[in-house]
Design a protein around this motif. Structure first.
Motif, PDB file in Angstrom:
ATOM      1  N   ASN A   1      -8.626   6.968   3.181  1.00  0.00           N
ATOM      2  CA  ASN A   1      -7.187   6.905   3.796  1.00  0.00           C
ATOM      3  C   ASN A   1      -7.130   7.401   5.178  1.00  0.00           C
ATOM      4  O   ASN A   1      -6.630   7.030   6.189  1.00  0.00           O
ATOM      5  N   PHE A   2      -7.639   8.640   5.060  1.00  0.00           N
ATOM      6  CA  PHE A   2      -7.813   9.544   6.404  1.00  0.00           C
ATOM      7  C   PHE A   2      -8.708   8.908   7.577  1.00  0.00           C
ATOM      8  O   PHE A   2      -8.273   8.970   8.608  1.00  0.00           O
TER       9      PHE A   2
ATOM     10  N   SER B   1       1.584  13.628   5.452  1.00  0.00           N
ATOM     11  CA  SER B   1       1.658  14.068   6.936  1.00  0.00           C
ATOM     12  C   SER B   1       0.978  13.450   7.710  1.00  0.00           C
ATOM     13  O   SER B   1       1.270  13.592   9.227  1.00  0.00           O
ATOM     14  N   LEU B   2       0.172  12.242   7.634  1.00  0.00           N
ATOM     15  CA  LEU B   2      -0.539  11.750   8.594  1.00  0.00           C
ATOM     16  C   LEU B   2      -0.022  10.977   9.722  1.00  0.00           C
ATOM     17  O   LEU B   2      -0.239  10.969  10.881  1.00  0.00           O
ATOM     18  N   ASP B   3       1.186  10.418   9.311  1.00  0.00           N
ATOM     19  CA  ASP B   3       1.926   9.676  10.587  1.00  0.00           C
ATOM     20  C   ASP B   3       2.967  10.486  11.116  1.00  0.00           C
ATOM     21  O   ASP B   3       3.497  10.322  12.369  1.00  0.00           O
TER      22      ASP B   3
ATOM     23  N   HIS C   1      -6.988   5.887   8.871  1.00  0.00           N
ATOM     24  CA  HIS C   1      -5.709   6.284   9.584  1.00  0.00           C
ATOM     25  C   HIS C   1      -6.312   6.800  11.119  1.00  0.00           C
ATOM     26  O   HIS C   1      -5.912   6.381  12.179  1.00  0.00           O
ATOM     27  N   LEU C   2      -7.476   7.381  11.202  1.00  0.00           N
ATOM     28  CA  LEU C   2      -8.188   7.708  12.455  1.00  0.00           C
ATOM     29  C   LEU C   2      -8.585   6.432  13.225  1.00  0.00           C
ATOM     30  O   LEU C   2      -8.467   6.142  14.269  1.00  0.00           O
TER      31      LEU C   2
ATOM     32  N   LEU D   1      -1.848  15.808   2.668  1.00  0.00           N
ATOM     33  CA  LEU D   1      -2.353  15.677   3.960  1.00  0.00           C
ATOM     34  C   LEU D   1      -2.129  14.040   4.197  1.00  0.00           C
ATOM     35  O   LEU D   1      -1.573  13.661   5.166  1.00  0.00           O
ATOM     36  N   GLU D   2      -2.088  13.341   3.120  1.00  0.00           N
ATOM     37  CA  GLU D   2      -1.591  11.845   3.012  1.00  0.00           C
ATOM     38  C   GLU D   2      -0.308  11.605   3.871  1.00  0.00           C
ATOM     39  O   GLU D   2       0.034  10.675   4.395  1.00  0.00           O
TER      40      GLU D   2
ATOM     41  N   PHE E   1       0.225  15.012  11.667  1.00  0.00           N
ATOM     42  CA  PHE E   1      -1.357  14.813  12.066  1.00  0.00           C
ATOM     43  C   PHE E   1      -1.210  13.948  13.527  1.00  0.00           C
ATOM     44  O   PHE E   1      -2.006  14.275  14.596  1.00  0.00           O
ATOM     45  N   ASP E   2      -0.509  12.813  13.474  1.00  0.00           N
ATOM     46  CA  ASP E   2      -0.394  12.090  14.656  1.00  0.00           C
ATOM     47  C   ASP E   2       0.052  12.985  16.026  1.00  0.00           C
ATOM     48  O   ASP E   2      -0.675  12.845  17.025  1.00  0.00           O
TER      49      ASP E   2
ATOM     50  N   LYS F   1      -5.739   4.682  14.881  1.00  0.00           N
ATOM     51  CA  LYS F   1      -5.603   5.331  16.139  1.00  0.00           C
ATOM     52  C   LYS F   1      -6.594   5.182  17.194  1.00  0.00           C
ATOM     53  O   LYS F   1      -6.607   6.168  18.313  1.00  0.00           O
TER      54      LYS F   1
END
Length: 67
Positions: free
Chosen positions: A45-46, A8-10, A49-50, A5-6, A13-14, A53
């Protein structure tokens, strides 16, 4: 799982977040054991990240009780 998950965030997920409008709500249902998130930084961290954004974030902890 959490590393995936971490990582794939950039990317993934984006890309998924682009499909939502300003008035949409996203609900993330996490496992019910809060201990899973107090000792590892993945949830923090999730959320960060949100927030980067420009998403408003609200956390709710629901607890079943027996009478």
């Amino acid at each position: 799982m959490t590393m995936h998950l971490e990582d794939s965030l950039d990317d993934w997920f984006d890309e998924q977040l682009e499909n939502y409008l300003d008035d949409d709500y996203l609900v993330f249902d996490c496992p019910g054991q809060i201990e899973l998130f107090t000792h590892v930084p993945v949830l923090r961290n999730f959320v960060e990240h949100l927030k980067r954004k420009i998403f408003n974030v609200c956390a709710v902890y629901l607890l079943d009780s027996r009478v």
